[in-house]
Enzyme design. Structure first.
Site, mmCIF file in Angstrom:
data_model
loop_
_atom_site.group_PDB
_atom_site.id
_atom_site.type_symbol
_atom_site.label_atom_id
_atom_site.label_comp_id
_atom_site.label_asym_id
_atom_site.label_seq_id
_atom_site.Cartn_x
_atom_site.Cartn_y
_atom_site.Cartn_z
ATOM 1 N N CYS A 62 15.189 -87.306 29.010
ATOM 2 C CA CYS A 62 16.338 -87.832 28.268
ATOM 3 C C CYS A 62 16.193 -87.440 26.803
ATOM 4 O O CYS A 62 15.138 -87.658 26.197
ATOM 5 C CB CYS A 62 16.399 -89.345 28.410
ATOM 6 S SG CYS A 62 17.743 -90.101 27.463
ATOM 7 N N CYS A 89 25.422 -83.519 38.493
ATOM 8 C CA CYS A 89 25.906 -82.596 37.458
ATOM 9 C C CYS A 89 25.594 -83.228 36.117
ATOM 10 O O CYS A 89 26.202 -84.233 35.746
ATOM 11 C CB CYS A 89 27.401 -82.356 37.598
ATOM 12 S SG CYS A 89 27.787 -81.151 38.849
ATOM 13 N N CYS A 94 20.892 -93.045 31.881
ATOM 14 C CA CYS A 94 19.459 -93.268 31.701
ATOM 15 C C CYS A 94 19.185 -94.766 31.778
ATOM 16 O O CYS A 94 19.804 -95.555 31.069
ATOM 17 C CB CYS A 94 18.994 -92.711 30.356
ATOM 18 S SG CYS A 94 17.247 -93.044 30.025
#
Length: 199
Positions: free
Chosen positions: A92, A186, A163
């Protein structure tokens, strides 16, 4: 000092929810359950959210902020990781939590192959695509750093990928991916950092 403290307190989803509950609940010992005189808890909540947004704007590029914090999408076929074929882990961009992995098959000997199936693949859609999140075991995603939630923003229902550690918008997942998972994550390149290696 208060801004730094709020930023640390808002670092993950549980702490943020707790803080928002505290800010919205009546002050203790203030008579009849009313908030303290001169204290508007709604304003405090807005101030906390504004502080967090300001901190993200300082840390991220404008494109990263738009995608991860405002739920934007990078243009198709524009992402830096779309054609990345190296083995490694994608993290992330906001909190550095491991999200996805790309592993290549490793030939140990002519008769033995140690492998994880390739989790990143070319779906032809214009965004980096993965068949499962880092930490997935079968269909169990409890050890991953992603969460899913319905997204009705374009008039049809899709599944948003977020996340789990910092609530960054990553992209969407669809049920038209390769076997065995059948999933196609995606993911926007700008929401990721890539570190090469086997992980």
């Amino acid at each position: 000092m208060a801004a730094r403290l709020l930023g640390r307190m808002l670092g993950n989803r549980r702490r943020r929810r707790l803080l928002l509950l505290l800010l919205r609940s009546p002050a203790r010992g203030s008579g009849g359950g009313c908030a303290r005189r001169g204290t508007d808890t709604g304003s405090l909540t807005k101030q906390a959210e504004a502080t967090v947004a300001t901190d993200w704007k300082k840390k991220l590029t404008p494109e990263q902020f738009y995608v991860t914090r405002e739920k934007g999408t990078e243009p198709p076929f524009s992402g830096i990781y779309l054609n990345n074929t190296e083995s490694g882990i994608y993290y992330c961009v906001c909190c550095n939590a491991p999200l996805f992995r790309k592993l290549l098959l490793v030939l140990v000997s002519p008769s033995t192959t140690r492998c994880h199936s390739e989790k990143k693949y070319n779906s032809g859609t214009g965004w980096p695509s993965f068949s499962e999140a880092y930490g997935t075991c079968g269909r169990d995603e409890s050890n991953t750093n992603i969460t899913r939630q319905p997204d009705n923003s374009l008039g049809s229902t899709r599944t948003e990928v977020i996340c789990k550690q910092c609530d960054a918008h990553l992209g969407h997942v669809f049920d038209d991916g390769p076997t065995p998972s059948g999933q196609r994550f995606c993911i926007n390149s700008v929401s990721l950092n890539f570190k090469p290696g086997s992980g």
